[in-house]
Write a protein that holds these residues in place. Sequence first.
Motif, short mmCIF file in Angstrom:
data_model
loop_
_atom_site.label_atom_id
_atom_site.label_comp_id
_atom_site.label_asym_id
_atom_site.label_seq_id
_atom_site.Cartn_x
_atom_site.Cartn_y
_atom_site.Cartn_z
N ALA A 1 0.87 -1.18 0.00
CA ALA A 1 0.00 0.00 0.00
C ALA A 1 0.90 1.22 0.00
N LEU A 2 0.35 2.33 -0.44
CA LEU A 2 1.06 3.60 -0.46
C LEU A 2 0.19 4.67 0.17
N VAL A 3 0.81 5.59 0.86
CA VAL A 3 0.09 6.74 1.39
C VAL A 3 0.76 7.99 0.84
N CYS A 4 0.02 8.74 0.05
CA CYS A 4 0.50 10.03 -0.46
C CYS A 4 0.07 11.09 0.54
N VAL A 5 1.00 11.93 0.93
CA VAL A 5 0.72 12.97 1.91
C VAL A 5 0.83 14.33 1.22
N PHE A 6 -0.22 15.10 1.35
CA PHE A 6 -0.32 16.43 0.77
C PHE A 6 -0.61 17.45 1.86
N LEU A 7 -0.36 18.70 1.57
CA LEU A 7 -0.86 19.80 2.40
C LEU A 7 -1.96 20.49 1.62
N GLU A 8 -3.07 20.75 2.30
CA GLU A 8 -4.15 21.51 1.68
C GLU A 8 -3.79 22.98 1.77
N ARG A 9 -3.57 23.59 0.62
CA ARG A 9 -3.08 24.97 0.59
C ARG A 9 -3.99 25.94 1.35
N ALA A 10 -5.28 25.77 1.27
CA ALA A 10 -6.23 26.67 1.94
C ALA A 10 -6.15 26.57 3.46
N ARG A 11 -5.64 25.46 3.99
CA ARG A 11 -5.52 25.26 5.44
C ARG A 11 -4.17 25.75 5.98
N MET A 12 -3.22 25.99 5.09
CA MET A 12 -1.89 26.39 5.53
C MET A 12 -1.90 27.84 6.02
N TYR A 13 -1.07 28.11 7.03
CA TYR A 13 -0.95 29.49 7.49
C TYR A 13 0.49 29.98 7.47
N ASP A 14 1.45 29.07 7.50
CA ASP A 14 2.86 29.43 7.45
C ASP A 14 3.59 28.25 6.83
N ALA A 15 4.19 28.47 5.65
CA ALA A 15 4.78 27.36 4.90
C ALA A 15 5.79 26.58 5.73
N ARG A 16 6.69 27.26 6.41
CA ARG A 16 7.71 26.56 7.18
C ARG A 16 7.08 25.69 8.26
N LYS A 17 6.17 26.27 9.04
CA LYS A 17 5.55 25.52 10.13
C LYS A 17 4.68 24.38 9.60
N ASP A 18 3.99 24.61 8.50
CA ASP A 18 3.16 23.55 7.93
C ASP A 18 4.01 22.42 7.35
N HIS A 19 5.16 22.74 6.76
CA HIS A 19 6.06 21.70 6.26
C HIS A 19 6.65 20.91 7.43
N GLN A 20 6.97 21.60 8.52
CA GLN A 20 7.44 20.90 9.70
C GLN A 20 6.36 19.97 10.24
N GLY A 21 5.13 20.44 10.25
CA GLY A 21 4.01 19.60 10.70
C GLY A 21 3.84 18.37 9.82
N ALA A 22 4.04 18.55 8.51
CA ALA A 22 3.95 17.41 7.61
C ALA A 22 5.03 16.38 7.94
N GLY A 23 6.22 16.85 8.31
CA GLY A 23 7.28 15.93 8.73
C GLY A 23 6.89 15.15 9.98
N ALA A 24 6.26 15.83 10.94
CA ALA A 24 5.79 15.15 12.15
C ALA A 24 4.70 14.13 11.79
#
Length: 174
Positions: free
Chosen positions: A81-104
């Motif tokens: 199985a594969l899981v693709c992980v995306f960020l929903e642009r409309a939910r983002m408020y700060d690119a750096r913090k949201d990218h860090q959250g994606a890493g978590a």
Amino acid sequence: MNDAARAAVLGALRERRSIRKYTDEPVADDEVRAVLEAGRWAPSGKNNQPWRFLAVRRGEPRQEALARHTKYAHIVRGAGALVCVFLERARMYDARKDHQGAGACLQNMLLAAHALGLGAVWIGEIVNREPEVVAAVGVDPEAYEMMAVIALGRPAQEGSSDRIPLESLMLEPF
């Protein structure tokens, strides 16, 4: 948290390894759901939880579409199985913090896979061809930014890894 739980968490952090080869044994839907749930519980700035997931089962056409857009095609094709992980642009408020959250979020999923006895690997290289990958899986590139793909499966290999000594990572002695 009791001592046993603490030891289990700290042990999982040290024991988890990237697994790139899988058996043909299927990954159950409830196991994929447990991995997704772990990602859902990751911390995020302002609790915005901008991550979105696309789960791909073995044999779906999107599995081959993903394989065509990465130098790690053999890992993608072999995954249960594969899981693709995306960020929903409309939910983002700060690119750096949201990218860090994606890493978590990704780390939570990798630890969950380990706890379930699955092998998993974080494929980040696939974002080098993000426009083609997003189009290949049918996701709107205006709405979502691709972060990574996690390949999951029953391990067909043991993982190994070395770590730089902590002292070498410190900017000054602790």
